[in-house]
Design a protein around this motif. Sequence first.
Motif, PDB file in Angstrom:
ATOM      1  N   GLY A   4       0.824  -1.210   0.000  1.00 19.27           N
ATOM      2  CA  GLY A   4       0.000   0.000   0.000  1.00 19.27           C
ATOM      3  C   GLY A   4       0.854   1.253   0.000  1.00 19.27           C
ATOM      4  N   ASP A   5       0.350   2.328   0.632  1.00 23.45           N
ATOM      5  CA  ASP A   5       1.002   3.628   0.544  1.00 23.45           C
ATOM      6  C   ASP A   5       2.258   3.670   1.421  1.00 23.45           C
ATOM      7  N   LEU A   6       3.413   3.695   0.756  1.00 25.36           N
ATOM      8  CA  LEU A   6       4.681   3.644   1.490  1.00 25.36           C
ATOM      9  C   LEU A   6       5.466   4.950   1.415  1.00 25.36           C
ATOM     10  N   HIS A   7       4.898   5.954   0.795  1.00 26.20           N
ATOM     11  CA  HIS A   7       5.626   7.205   0.535  1.00 26.20           C
ATOM     12  C   HIS A   7       6.901   6.945  -0.247  1.00 26.20           C
ATOM     13  N   VAL A   8       6.809   6.024  -1.181  1.00 25.57           N
ATOM     14  CA  VAL A   8       7.963   5.751  -2.031  1.00 25.57           C
ATOM     15  C   VAL A   8       7.925   6.731  -3.201  1.00 25.57           C
ATOM     16  N   GLU A   9       9.043   7.415  -3.420  1.00 26.72           N
ATOM     17  CA  GLU A   9       9.059   8.406  -4.513  1.00 26.72           C
ATOM     18  C   GLU A   9       9.356   7.763  -5.855  1.00 26.72           C
ATOM     19  N   LYS A  10      10.205   6.773  -5.821  1.00 28.45           N
ATOM     20  CA  LYS A  10      10.607   6.139  -7.081  1.00 28.45           C
ATOM     21  C   LYS A  10      11.108   4.734  -6.775  1.00 28.45           C
ATOM     22  N   LEU A  11      10.924   3.827  -7.728  1.00 26.30           N
ATOM     23  CA  LEU A  11      11.435   2.470  -7.539  1.00 26.30           C
ATOM     24  C   LEU A  11      12.070   2.059  -8.869  1.00 26.30           C
ATOM     25  N   THR A  12      13.309   1.650  -8.840  1.00 31.45           N
ATOM     26  CA  THR A  12      13.945   1.245 -10.098  1.00 31.45           C
ATOM     27  C   THR A  12      14.452  -0.194  -9.996  1.00 31.45           C
ATOM     28  N   VAL A  13      14.530  -0.838 -11.156  1.00 33.36           N
ATOM     29  CA  VAL A  13      15.080  -2.195 -11.197  1.00 33.36           C
ATOM     30  C   VAL A  13      16.211  -2.195 -12.215  1.00 33.36           C
ATOM     31  N   LYS A  14      17.368  -2.641 -11.795  1.00 33.88           N
ATOM     32  CA  LYS A  14      18.484  -2.773 -12.742  1.00 33.88           C
ATOM     33  C   LYS A  14      18.817  -4.253 -12.863  1.00 33.88           C
ATOM     34  N   GLY A  15      18.595  -4.802 -14.058  1.00 35.86           N
ATOM     35  CA  GLY A  15      18.848  -6.237 -14.262  1.00 35.86           C
ATOM     36  C   GLY A  15      20.268  -6.476 -14.744  1.00 35.86           C
ATOM     37  N   ASN A  16      20.538  -7.739 -15.098  1.00 34.45           N
ATOM     38  CA  ASN A  16      21.840  -8.104 -15.676  1.00 34.45           C
ATOM     39  C   ASN A  16      23.039  -7.691 -14.847  1.00 34.45           C
ATOM     40  N   VAL A  17      22.932  -7.912 -13.543  1.00 33.24           N
ATOM     41  CA  VAL A  17      24.122  -7.684 -12.720  1.00 33.24           C
ATOM     42  C   VAL A  17      24.549  -9.004 -12.066  1.00 33.24           C
ATOM     43  N   SER A  18      25.814  -9.060 -11.673  1.00 33.17           N
ATOM     44  CA  SER A  18      26.355 -10.253 -11.023  1.00 33.17           C
ATOM     45  C   SER A  18      27.103  -9.831  -9.759  1.00 33.17           C
ATOM     46  N   LEU A  19      27.115 -10.734  -8.792  1.00 27.33           N
ATOM     47  CA  LEU A  19      27.799 -10.420  -7.545  1.00 27.33           C
ATOM     48  C   LEU A  19      29.108 -11.194  -7.481  1.00 27.33           C
ATOM     49  N   ILE A  20      30.183 -10.475  -7.226  1.00 32.95           N
ATOM     50  CA  ILE A  20      31.495 -11.110  -7.117  1.00 32.95           C
ATOM     51  C   ILE A  20      31.794 -11.278  -5.630  1.00 32.95           C
ATOM     52  N   CYS A  21      32.245 -12.457  -5.255  1.00 33.25           N
ATOM     53  CA  CYS A  21      32.547 -12.721  -3.840  1.00 33.25           C
ATOM     54  C   CYS A  21      34.019 -13.120  -3.721  1.00 33.25           C
ATOM     55  N   CYS A  22      34.795 -12.293  -3.019  1.00 35.60           N
ATOM     56  CA  CYS A  22      36.222 -12.590  -2.812  1.00 35.60           C
ATOM     57  C   CYS A  22      36.397 -13.037  -1.364  1.00 35.60           C
ATOM     58  N   VAL A  23      36.961 -14.218  -1.169  1.00 38.78           N
ATOM     59  CA  VAL A  23      37.111 -14.756   0.187  1.00 38.78           C
ATOM     60  C   VAL A  23      38.573 -14.980   0.529  1.00 38.78           C
ATOM     61  N   GLY A  24      38.943 -14.584   1.733  1.00 41.16           N
ATOM     62  CA  GLY A  24      40.310 -14.833   2.218  1.00 41.16           C
ATOM     63  C   GLY A  24      40.445 -14.299   3.625  1.00 41.16           C
ATOM     64  N   ASP A  25      41.374 -14.874   4.392  1.00 41.26           N
ATOM     65  CA  ASP A  25      41.545 -14.448   5.791  1.00 41.26           C
ATOM     66  C   ASP A  25      41.938 -12.985   5.889  1.00 41.26           C
ATOM     67  N   ASN A  26      42.762 -12.563   4.960  1.00 39.42           N
ATOM     68  CA  ASN A  26      43.336 -11.231   5.091  1.00 39.42           C
ATOM     69  C   ASN A  26      42.619 -10.209   4.212  1.00 39.42           C
ATOM     70  N   MET A  27      41.497 -10.639   3.684  1.00 36.11           N
ATOM     71  CA  MET A  27      40.738  -9.801   2.757  1.00 36.11           C
ATOM     72  C   MET A  27      40.326  -8.487   3.414  1.00 36.11           C
ATOM     73  N   LEU A  28      39.890  -8.599   4.694  1.00 37.84           N
ATOM     74  CA  LEU A  28      39.287  -7.430   5.309  1.00 37.84           C
ATOM     75  C   LEU A  28      40.174  -6.729   6.330  1.00 37.84           C
ATOM     76  N   ASN A  29      41.241  -7.411   6.769  1.00 33.25           N
ATOM     77  CA  ASN A  29      42.002  -6.758   7.844  1.00 33.25           C
ATOM     78  C   ASN A  29      43.359  -6.236   7.394  1.00 33.25           C
ATOM     79  N   MET A  30      43.653  -6.346   6.116  1.00 39.45           N
ATOM     80  CA  MET A  30      44.960  -5.851   5.662  1.00 39.45           C
ATOM     81  C   MET A  30      44.741  -4.559   4.862  1.00 39.45           C
ATOM     82  N   PRO A  31      45.360  -3.474   5.274  1.00 43.31           N
ATOM     83  CA  PRO A  31      45.117  -2.210   4.577  1.00 43.31           C
ATOM     84  C   PRO A  31      45.487  -2.311   3.100  1.00 43.31           C
ATOM     85  N   GLY A  32      44.683  -1.699   2.276  1.00 46.30           N
ATOM     86  CA  GLY A  32      45.017  -1.621   0.847  1.00 46.30           C
ATOM     87  C   GLY A  32      44.494  -2.773   0.010  1.00 46.30           C
ATOM     88  N   VAL A  33      43.945  -3.813   0.668  1.00 48.37           N
ATOM     89  CA  VAL A  33      43.499  -4.964  -0.128  1.00 48.37           C
ATOM     90  C   VAL A  33      42.294  -4.598  -1.001  1.00 48.37           C
TER      91      VAL A  33
END
Length: 451
Positions: free
Chosen positions: A372-401
């Motif tokens: 119902g009424d959500l006070h939504v001003e605009k709603l968009t959909v962008k298709g054709n995207v992919s999510l990249i997932c990078c995994v590693g122990d030092n991925m998040l705690n090493m500066p500059g990665v």
Amino acid sequence: MIKVMKFGGTSVGSVDAMERTAAIIGKGEGRKIVVVSAMSGVTNSLISFIRDRPPVDDVLAHLRGKYSSSAKVIMTPSLFAEYGEALDTSLEGLGRALHDRWKVGMDPVLDDTISSWGERLSSLTMAYVLRSKGLDGVSLTSEAAGIVAQGSPGNGSADLVATHHNLRRNLLPLLENDSTPVLTGYYGCGPDGRPLTFGRGGSDYSSSVIAYGIDADCCEIWTDVNGFMTADPRAVPSAKSIREMDYNEAAELAYFGAKVLHPRTIEPVRRKGIPLMVKNTFNPDGEGTLVRGQKINGGEILRSVAVKCDLSIIKVYSSEIVYQPGLISRLVGAISDAAVNTYAVSTSLSTLAMVIPTPAVDEVLRKIDSLGDLHVEKLTVKGNVSLICCVGDNMLNMPGVSAKVFSAVADIGANIEMISEGASDVALNFVVPSDKALDVVRSIHDTFIGG
Ligand code: ADP
Ligand code: ASP
Ligand code: MG
């Protein structure tokens, strides 16, 4: 020692593969519970039969030919004759399900019944193949073993407690008798007694559920590559095998697209600390990958990179949306009502962006509309995207990665549509246009792991 051994579609996909699989099962100590997938291509065919409705007799003849042509080469004539009768009895069941489906029209539960048939035929066939090698192979459907499932068709999950109770009752006597149970992967038995599949690739999850249910010492996933690798070797030919991973790393990568494991495989084995091995049926002496609860720090920054395709970003615009927590929770609730996975969420002062599978977009938009009424001003959909997932122990705690990752993305001219760093301890995830996704994966892999 009890071992659960799961063999995927290619591992039962030909005479050579079945012979290799039987040899792997026959080797080594301990009691073994085998879990099998449909022969490669069979589940796809079953799903296309539901859509295209070819004559039922043609479907049955096709499947009989596919399974029995391999069996005939492996088995003695007398064993093959016995197998042939059992195969026909099973195919009659499929024939009835197909006739029912044509009669009733749409029925997602019947669709699950039909698409589970490849696993039934594989379980029967591999049990007879084992017998031809002198082992007492016993084919068991998920119904007979007592794998209890709940949830919606095509997206079931196991009731671990009920399954544990049933498997101990149904499988332990077989193991004590030196038999080798050969179970169907991919589906369990829903509350109404009808099959409920665990989603595509679900036999990996079945094996983990069975390992949990029988308190196995180890769960082995036998497939067509040398273990869990630094990327999908089909997309990145220079990908390398990973010797060890912890449960979190494997779970994140599987959820975000590494097809080698069904997204839900890790949780059941993690709960009981059961080690999981990923091994290659076509290179059984190779090391494969050990996945367990122990944190490994091999020193590498990136352990593996995965990509989840066929996603869309839904963006909701409303002024100062972040100061309207009720609105955000209703929008997120609309998605969970539609039983849709949200792969990433991000907010700004006046927007909420959510990444969901493209096939679910219409349903999610309908649910949002129904709020119902959500006070939504605009709603968009962008298709054709992919999510990249990078995994590693030092991925998040090493500066500059992160900077190095994003510079590898910039090198191939891909725009980053959304970032979700920090939601998990081990992963850096971001969204790019699908037409650039594989190049992004290769560029990141080249940067951190090399060619
Ligand atoms: P199975 O039929 O044995 O279940 P799948 O085709 O479902 O096999 O999964 C194995 C495939 O997963 C491999 O052939 C490979 O192309 C793909 N894959 C994707 N990501 C990875 C990864 N990180 N490591 C290994 N294989 C991967
Ligand atoms: N045969 C099913 C599929 O193709 C399940 C599996 O292979 O794990 O999705
Ligand atoms: Mg698979």
